[in-house]
Motif scaffolding. Structure first.
Motif, short mmCIF file in Angstrom:
data_model
loop_
_atom_site.label_atom_id
_atom_site.label_comp_id
_atom_site.label_asym_id
_atom_site.label_seq_id
_atom_site.Cartn_x
_atom_site.Cartn_y
_atom_site.Cartn_z
N ALA A 78 11.23 0.48 -1.59
CA ALA A 78 11.43 1.51 -2.61
C ALA A 78 10.62 1.22 -3.86
N LEU A 79 10.18 2.29 -4.47
CA LEU A 79 9.50 2.23 -5.76
C LEU A 79 10.45 2.84 -6.78
N ILE A 80 10.93 2.03 -7.73
CA ILE A 80 11.88 2.48 -8.73
C ILE A 80 11.16 2.56 -10.08
N ILE A 81 11.16 3.72 -10.68
CA ILE A 81 10.37 3.97 -11.89
C ILE A 81 11.26 4.48 -13.00
N GLY A 82 11.05 3.96 -14.20
CA GLY A 82 11.63 4.54 -15.41
C GLY A 82 10.48 5.02 -16.27
N ALA A 83 10.41 6.31 -16.55
CA ALA A 83 9.27 6.85 -17.30
C ALA A 83 9.74 7.92 -18.27
N THR A 116 12.75 13.27 -19.46
CA THR A 116 11.64 14.04 -20.03
C THR A 116 10.61 14.35 -18.95
N PRO A 117 10.97 15.15 -17.95
CA PRO A 117 10.04 15.47 -16.87
C PRO A 117 8.86 16.30 -17.35
N ASP A 118 7.77 16.24 -16.62
CA ASP A 118 6.60 17.06 -16.94
C ASP A 118 6.98 18.54 -16.92
N LEU A 119 7.72 18.92 -15.89
CA LEU A 119 8.12 20.31 -15.66
C LEU A 119 9.60 20.35 -15.31
N THR A 120 10.23 21.51 -15.44
CA THR A 120 11.62 21.63 -15.02
C THR A 120 11.75 21.23 -13.55
N PHE A 121 10.85 21.68 -12.71
CA PHE A 121 10.68 21.18 -11.36
C PHE A 121 9.25 21.43 -10.96
N PRO A 122 8.67 20.71 -10.02
CA PRO A 122 9.30 19.72 -9.16
C PRO A 122 9.59 18.41 -9.88
N SER A 123 10.24 17.49 -9.20
CA SER A 123 10.61 16.21 -9.80
C SER A 123 9.38 15.39 -10.15
N VAL A 124 9.55 14.54 -11.15
CA VAL A 124 8.48 13.60 -11.51
C VAL A 124 8.18 12.69 -10.33
N ALA A 125 9.23 12.30 -9.60
CA ALA A 125 9.04 11.38 -8.46
C ALA A 125 8.08 11.97 -7.42
N ALA A 170 0.84 -1.19 0.00
CA ALA A 170 0.00 0.00 0.00
C ALA A 170 0.88 1.25 0.00
N PRO A 171 0.30 2.43 -0.28
CA PRO A 171 1.09 3.66 -0.28
C PRO A 171 1.89 3.88 1.00
N GLU A 172 1.29 3.52 2.13
CA GLU A 172 1.99 3.74 3.40
C GLU A 172 3.19 2.81 3.60
N ASP A 173 3.32 1.80 2.75
CA ASP A 173 4.46 0.89 2.84
C ASP A 173 5.71 1.42 2.13
N ILE A 174 5.53 2.41 1.26
CA ILE A 174 6.64 2.95 0.45
C ILE A 174 7.31 4.11 1.18
N ASP A 175 8.63 4.03 1.35
CA ASP A 175 9.33 5.16 1.97
C ASP A 175 10.45 5.73 1.10
N LEU A 176 10.53 5.26 -0.16
CA LEU A 176 11.52 5.79 -1.10
C LEU A 176 10.99 5.65 -2.52
N LEU A 197 2.60 9.40 1.59
CA LEU A 197 2.73 10.61 2.41
C LEU A 197 4.05 10.71 3.16
N GLY A 198 4.80 9.62 3.21
CA GLY A 198 6.06 9.64 3.96
C GLY A 198 7.25 9.39 3.06
N GLY A 199 8.42 9.37 3.68
CA GLY A 199 9.63 9.01 2.94
C GLY A 199 10.14 10.13 2.06
N VAL A 200 10.91 9.73 1.04
CA VAL A 200 11.59 10.69 0.17
C VAL A 200 11.36 10.30 -1.28
N ALA A 201 11.31 11.30 -2.16
CA ALA A 201 11.11 11.04 -3.60
C ALA A 201 11.99 12.01 -4.38
N PHE A 202 12.69 11.47 -5.39
CA PHE A 202 13.54 12.32 -6.22
C PHE A 202 13.78 11.64 -7.56
#
Length: 329
Positions: A141-146, A89-98, A76-82, A108-113
């Motif tokens: 951790a959730l590792i994404i390539g997009a 090709t980010p949506d915007l220059t910032f913030p990060s896609v993550a 679940a979302p609460e299980d992910i902390d990274l 709601l917790g952890g870190v994303a970058f």
């Protein structure tokens, strides 16, 4: 007799992917640019690719792939902390896609970058997450390539626009205690390298600090091919050596899906049997950082990659940046 020391490993618990709605075949491109299906297939192996449409972005594709991976992992979302997203090709220059994906998923917790190593980005992201998880600082951790590379294509340049596609893939990695041997499930080794002298071989001719535009992809195809085949096997050999394994131990080779000829030449150079090579370039084209997780998702869904299998992922991208990782599934 030496006793092995137990250690934390980054274990794959779920894989997911997402593609845009629109599939574009080589035949369709024949009507848009001076090319042919025969030319594209002969030089690249690509027969089709997916192109993002209205409302489809790097973050929306990444979030869809992440949801699929989380469902497979049963978390679940609460299980992910990274969350680490590899993208150029980010949506915007910032913030990060993550962080955009984090909000979309309700994590709601952890870190994303984000990490940016172009086509090698996913390997860099896996290696980075492994450091976090095996240090004990994070648990899952959730590792994404997009990517949405279609948005930075020059659609008048037939040498590049036919090569790329859009999509996303994701892995869930969980810190679990292993026995400290190369029979453990999880990431066993990773090797990364970069050499910034080759910028002109593969780059985008725009950016906030220079042109204030996104720019278009530019590539010297023959030079990229030569470097990829000639140099990328060093990180693969080093990854085997660090894990105390050899190419004969490998069950599956899942390389960056850039070009069928690069994939075949790299496998042949290392002595990897063709039957062990996972190829999806024919269906997806080059999806940059998304290509490896998309290929992993296909090979897991069709039953090729099974628990206990030894899998090598490998990629090279602009910069140049390249890397490889060995994972016991």
């Amino acid at each position: 007799m030496t006793q092995e020391v137990k250690r934390l490993r980054s274990v794959v618990t779920g894989v997911g992917s997402a593609l845009p709605r629109r599939c574009v075949t080589n035949r369709e491109l024949e009507g848009q640019v001076d090319t042919s299906d025969e030319w594209i297939v002969q030089r690249t192996g690509i027969t089709q690719r997916y192109i993002a449409g209205e409302g489809e972005t790097t973050s929306s594709l990444g979030a869809a792939a992440a949801r699929a991976a989380m469902a497979k992992a049963g978390c679940a979302p609460e299980d992910i902390d990274l969350i680490i997203c590899a993208t150029s090709t980010p949506d915007l220059t910032f913030p990060s896609v993550a962080t955009m994906i984090q909000a979309e998923l309700g994590v709601l917790g952890g870190v994303a970058f984000d990490v940016q190593a172009v086509c090698a980005g996913f390997v860099f992201a896996v290696a980075t997450a492994d450091k976090f998880l095996t240090s004990g600082s994070h648990k899952r951790a959730l590792i994404i390539g997009a990517e949405t590379f279609s948005r930075i294509m020059d659609w008048q340049d037939r040498t590049t626009c036919v090569l790329f596609g859009d999509g996303a893939g994701a892995l869930v990695l969980e810190a679990r205690e292993g026995e400290g041997t190369n029979a453990d499930r999880g990431v066993l080794s990773s090797k990364l390298r970069s050499d910034g002298r080759y910028k002109s071989k593969l780059y985008v001719d725009g950016g906030p600090s220079t042109t204030q535009t996104a720019g278009h992809l530019r590539m010297e195809g023959k030079e990229v091919f030569r470097f990829a085949v000639g140099h990328v096997t060093d990180v693969m050999t080093d990854a085997f050596s660090e894990a105390g394994l050899t190419v004969e131990d490998l069950d599956w080779f899942v390389p960056h899906q850039a070009n069928q000829r690069i994939i075949d030449a790299s496998a042949q150079k290392l002595g990897i049997a063709p039957a062990k090579v996972v190829k999806t370039v024919q269906w997806h084209g080059n999806t940059s950082a998304a290509s490896i997780p998309l290929a992993l998702s296909v090979a897991c869904e069709d039953g090729r990659i099974k628990p206990g299998d030894l899998v090598m992922i490998e990629a090279i991208g602009g910069g140049f940046a390249w890397g490889a990782a060995l994972i016991r599934w």
